[in-house]
Design a protein around this motif. Structure first.
Motif, PDB file in Angstrom:
ATOM      1  N   TRP A   1       0.781  -0.896   0.044  1.00  7.63           N
ATOM      2  CA  TRP A   1      -0.045  -0.185  -0.352  1.00  7.63           C
ATOM      3  C   TRP A   1       0.653   1.215  -0.068  1.00  7.63           C
ATOM      4  CZ3 TRP A   1      -4.883   0.794  -1.577  1.00  7.63           C
ATOM      5  CH2 TRP A   1      -5.830   0.208  -1.494  1.00  7.63           C
ATOM      6  N   ARG A   2       2.453   0.870   0.558  1.00 11.81           N
ATOM      7  CA  ARG A   2       3.109   2.416   0.666  1.00 11.81           C
ATOM      8  C   ARG A   2       3.801   2.311  -0.483  1.00 11.81           C
ATOM      9  NH1 ARG A   2       3.376   2.265   6.858  1.00 11.81           N
ATOM     10  NH2 ARG A   2       5.270   3.566   6.084  1.00 11.81           N
ATOM     11  N   TRP A   3       3.764   1.709  -1.406  1.00 12.06           N
ATOM     12  CA  TRP A   3       5.591   1.699  -1.936  1.00 12.06           C
ATOM     13  C   TRP A   3       5.479   2.587  -3.218  1.00 12.06           C
ATOM     14  CZ3 TRP A   3       8.984  -2.137  -1.857  1.00 12.06           C
ATOM     15  CH2 TRP A   3       9.801  -2.047  -2.561  1.00 12.06           C
ATOM     16  N   PRO A   4       6.807   3.512  -2.821  1.00  8.40           N
ATOM     17  CA  PRO A   4       8.063   3.117  -2.050  1.00  8.40           C
ATOM     18  C   PRO A   4       8.198   2.802  -0.809  1.00  8.40           C
ATOM     19  CG  PRO A   4       8.785   4.587  -3.152  1.00  8.40           C
ATOM     20  CD  PRO A   4       7.168   4.402  -3.729  1.00  8.40           C
ATOM     21  N   VAL A   5       8.507   2.300   0.201  1.00  8.02           N
ATOM     22  CA  VAL A   5       8.467   2.388   1.646  1.00  8.02           C
ATOM     23  C   VAL A   5       9.972   2.507   1.797  1.00  8.02           C
ATOM     24  CG1 VAL A   5       7.574   1.783   3.674  1.00  8.02           C
ATOM     25  CG2 VAL A   5       6.504   0.769   1.638  1.00  8.02           C
ATOM     26  N   GLY A   6      10.376   3.271   2.451  1.00  4.15           N
ATOM     27  CA  GLY A   6      11.595   3.379   3.439  1.00  4.15           C
ATOM     28  C   GLY A   6      11.649   2.833   4.671  1.00  4.15           C
ATOM     29  N   MET A   7      13.085   3.096   5.575  1.00  2.15           N
ATOM     30  CA  MET A   7      13.352   2.777   6.818  1.00  2.15           C
ATOM     31  C   MET A   7      11.947   2.764   7.346  1.00  2.15           C
ATOM     32  SD  MET A   7      15.977   0.482   6.494  1.00  2.15           S
ATOM     33  CE  MET A   7      16.508   0.485   7.867  1.00  2.15           C
ATOM     34  N   PRO A   8      11.537   2.306   8.459  1.00  2.00           N
ATOM     35  CA  PRO A   8      12.459   1.259   9.134  1.00  2.00           C
ATOM     36  C   PRO A   8      11.968  -0.231   8.726  1.00  2.00           C
ATOM     37  CG  PRO A   8      10.967   1.906  11.047  1.00  2.00           C
ATOM     38  CD  PRO A   8      10.580   2.662   9.804  1.00  2.00           C
ATOM     39  N   LEU A   9      11.230  -0.401   7.879  1.00  2.00           N
ATOM     40  CA  LEU A   9      10.474  -1.317   7.023  1.00  2.00           C
ATOM     41  C   LEU A   9      11.061  -1.503   5.662  1.00  2.00           C
ATOM     42  CD1 LEU A   9       7.759  -3.325   7.082  1.00  2.00           C
ATOM     43  CD2 LEU A   9       6.955  -1.491   4.909  1.00  2.00           C
ATOM     44  N   CYS A  10      11.134  -0.674   4.844  1.00  2.00           N
ATOM     45  CA  CYS A  10      11.634  -1.399   4.201  1.00  2.00           C
ATOM     46  C   CYS A  10      13.523  -1.312   3.503  1.00  2.00           C
ATOM     47  CB  CYS A  10      11.182  -1.518   2.743  1.00  2.00           C
ATOM     48  SG  CYS A  10       9.463  -2.311   2.787  1.00  2.00           S
TER      49      CYS A  10
ATOM     50  N   ARG B   1      11.639  -5.656   6.616  1.00  2.00           N
ATOM     51  CA  ARG B   1      12.255  -6.000   7.526  1.00  2.00           C
ATOM     52  C   ARG B   1      10.747  -6.450   9.130  1.00  2.00           C
ATOM     53  NH1 ARG B   1      17.128  -3.283   8.194  1.00  2.00           N
ATOM     54  NH2 ARG B   1      16.457  -2.760  10.039  1.00  2.00           N
ATOM     55  N   THR B   2      11.268  -7.368   9.311  1.00  2.00           N
ATOM     56  CA  THR B   2       9.537  -7.702  10.369  1.00  2.00           C
ATOM     57  C   THR B   2      10.133  -8.582  12.052  1.00  2.00           C
ATOM     58  OG1 THR B   2       8.010  -8.878   8.183  1.00  2.00           O
ATOM     59  CG2 THR B   2       7.979  -9.309  10.179  1.00  2.00           C
ATOM     60  N   ASP B   3       9.919  -8.064  12.604  1.00  2.00           N
ATOM     61  CA  ASP B   3      10.634  -7.878  14.146  1.00  2.00           C
ATOM     62  C   ASP B   3       9.006  -9.035  14.057  1.00  2.00           C
ATOM     63  OD1 ASP B   3      12.667  -6.730  14.218  1.00  2.00           O
ATOM     64  OD2 ASP B   3      11.607  -4.796  14.915  1.00  2.00           O
ATOM     65  N   LEU B   4       9.448  -9.933  14.716  1.00  2.00           N
ATOM     66  CA  LEU B   4       7.840 -11.372  15.358  1.00  2.00           C
ATOM     67  C   LEU B   4       7.881 -11.330  16.873  1.00  2.00           C
ATOM     68  CD1 LEU B   4       9.860 -13.730  12.257  1.00  2.00           C
ATOM     69  CD2 LEU B   4       8.006 -12.792  12.954  1.00  2.00           C
ATOM     70  N   PRO B   5       6.323 -11.760  17.277  1.00  2.00           N
ATOM     71  CA  PRO B   5       6.096 -11.489  18.101  1.00  2.00           C
ATOM     72  C   PRO B   5       7.486 -12.403  19.568  1.00  2.00           C
ATOM     73  CG  PRO B   5       4.790 -12.598  17.155  1.00  2.00           C
ATOM     74  CD  PRO B   5       5.611 -12.497  16.329  1.00  2.00           C
ATOM     75  N   THR B   6       8.250 -13.256  18.514  1.00  2.00           N
ATOM     76  CA  THR B   6       8.811 -14.836  19.469  1.00  2.00           C
ATOM     77  C   THR B   6      10.060 -14.068  19.061  1.00  2.00           C
ATOM     78  OG1 THR B   6       9.238 -15.979  16.720  1.00  2.00           O
ATOM     79  CG2 THR B   6       7.339 -16.674  17.700  1.00  2.00           C
TER      80      THR B   6
END
Length: 118
Positions: free
Chosen positions: A48-57, A68-73
């Motif tokens: 939905w937000r492409w191009p996306v910058g940091m911290p997601l992409c 980049r995904t920080d997982l609940p684990t």
């Protein structure tokens, strides 16, 4: 963007091998549901937000990006993708265990990116 323009969602496609398998989809199916859900949320945000910058992409060069995904684990996942024919192509996914992106994971994504031109 004109003020009345609606944001456009860019399609995300899973890379498919010549034999028909989808390695990123298969990798996701093997993850616990909570991790799959979190990665899916981040991929949707990127669409939905492409191009996306940091911290997601983060750009990795030569048209390759990582979501980049920080997982609940308390683990960290990466999905490497590229833009090809107006679609985001999920090339490779992995659980990140080191500070830098492992060479073999980067190499796999670049190999699949080249195969898109076949």
């Amino acid at each position: 963007m004109p003020e009345n323009a609606q944001p456009q969602k860019i399609a995300l496609v899973f890379f498919r091998t010549l034999s028909g398998s989808e390695p990123v989809r298969e990798w996701l199916k093997d993850l616990p549901e909570a991790e799959r859900h979190r990665i899916g949320q981040d991929l949707l945000r990127a669409q939905w937000r492409w191009p996306v910058g940091m911290p997601l992409c983060r750009p990795l060069g030569s048209g390759l990006w990582e979501v980049r995904t920080d997982l609940p684990t308390k683990r960290t996942a990466r999905v490497l993708l590229c833009l090809h024919r107006e679609h985001l192509i999920a090339l490779h996914g992995f659980i990140k265990k080191t500070r830098t992106t492992p060479t073999e994971d980067l190499g796999m994504a670049r190999k699949r990116q080249k195969e898109l031109g076949r």
